[in-house]
Design a protein around this motif. Structure first.
Motif, PDB file in Angstrom:
ATOM      1  N   GLU A   1       4.751  -9.281  -6.746  1.00 15.39           N
ATOM      2  CA  GLU A   1       5.219  -8.913  -8.141  1.00 15.39           C
ATOM      3  C   GLU A   1       6.131 -10.087  -8.308  1.00 15.39           C
TER       4      GLU A   1
ATOM      5  N   LYS B   1       5.606  -6.154  -2.736  1.00  9.59           N
ATOM      6  CA  LYS B   1       5.833  -4.757  -3.129  1.00  9.59           C
ATOM      7  C   LYS B   1       6.049  -4.045  -1.929  1.00  9.59           C
TER       8      LYS B   1
ATOM      9  N   SER C   1       3.886   1.787  -1.379  1.00  7.73           N
ATOM     10  CA  SER C   1       4.055   3.385  -3.248  1.00  7.73           C
ATOM     11  C   SER C   1       4.071   2.575  -4.103  1.00  7.73           C
ATOM     12  N   GLU C   2       3.823   1.267  -4.182  1.00  8.71           N
ATOM     13  CA  GLU C   2       3.665   0.674  -5.537  1.00  8.71           C
ATOM     14  C   GLU C   2       2.781   0.338  -5.929  1.00  8.71           C
ATOM     15  N   ARG C   3       2.442  -0.583  -4.756  1.00 13.29           N
ATOM     16  CA  ARG C   3       1.126  -0.948  -4.914  1.00 13.29           C
ATOM     17  C   ARG C   3      -0.547  -0.496  -6.284  1.00 13.29           C
ATOM     18  N   GLU C   4      -1.171  -0.870  -7.210  1.00  8.68           N
ATOM     19  CA  GLU C   4      -1.810  -0.122  -7.683  1.00  8.68           C
ATOM     20  C   GLU C   4      -3.175  -0.696  -6.835  1.00  8.68           C
TER      21      GLU C   4
END
Length: 240
Positions: A67, A77, A80-83
């Protein structure tokens, strides 16, 4: 720190650079929270223009891997925060990762086979039969067999009637094609080609019969066999 090296001119493509950066993230050379080098520095590292680097970074951003933060630049990132869901081929070489992927296949494809037995239509069955016919017609491991295998699993995913399930089964199937191709020599031993063909036929027969339990059992047997042929130690079954 990204290791300095020049990418060959034939590989001066944004996706190649993105894959190289992704491999360093997978290998732990770049950790969550780390800053990527500047576009200027990456351009020098890979021997490309800043526009090429900019496109590679845009692809990693689109995949949810990095990001951009105001005043800081591109940041890796946390997982756990990857879309997006992503399976990197190089990561499968690490111990346990391929077993984890087969366990995931068990969780998804065993149930997909059961749902397909209940929800399949004539078009779905025609796609599965055509794929199995290709498998039966090619007694040696080749690209036609490899693609027919992928088509068969995709057809089951579609027949399950869940668009999200179908999407992820298609994605995993495409990732495993490279792994299977790399170990194709194992299929030249004994009667493994015939064994795999029979496994597919049993799955198809159960789905055709509308037998959910038998379809799940046949798929579990097939996935367990596929894992064993790749020397992957994992326990799969209909209780998964």
């Amino acid at each position: 720190m990204v290791e300095s090296r020049e990418v060959r001119r034939s590989s001066l493509l944004p996706d190649r650079i993105a894959a190289d950066i992704m491999a360093k993230i997978q290998d732990g050379e770049l950790m969550p929270g780390d800053l990527l080098p500047t576009e200027h520095a990456l351009a020098g590292t890979f021997g490309v223009s800043r526009n090429v680097v900019r496109e590679a970074i845009a692809r990693l951003r689109s995949d949810g891997i990095i990001e951009s933060r105001q005043g800081r630049g591109a940041v890796v990132k946390p997982v756990s925060e990857r879309e997006t869901f992503r399976v990197d081929i190089r990561s499968l070489e690490k111990s346990g990762n391929l077993a984890d992927l087969f366990e995931l296949r068990g969780l998804l494809e065993i149930e997909a086979a059961g749902l397909a037995a209940l929800r399949r239509n004539a078009e779905d069955l025609a796609e599965m039969r055509a794929a199995v016919a290709v498998l039966e017609g090619h007694k040696q491991f080749n690209e036609q067999r490899l693609e027919a295998d992928a088509v068969f699993h995709r057809a089951i995913g579609k027949a399950a009637g869940n668009s999200y399930l179908f999407t992820i089964i298609c994605y995993i199937s495409s990732r495993l094609k490279e792994t299977t191709r790399a170990t194709s020599e194992s299929y030249a031993k004994g009667d493994l080609v015939e064994i795999t063909q029979k496994e597919h036929s049993r799955v198809l027969a159960a789905i055709e019969a509308g037998d959910r339990t038998s379809a799940r059992e046949a798929m579990a047997t097939h996935l367990q066999g596929a894992a064993s042929r790749l020397n992957v130690q994992v326990k799969l079954g209909t209780s998964v």
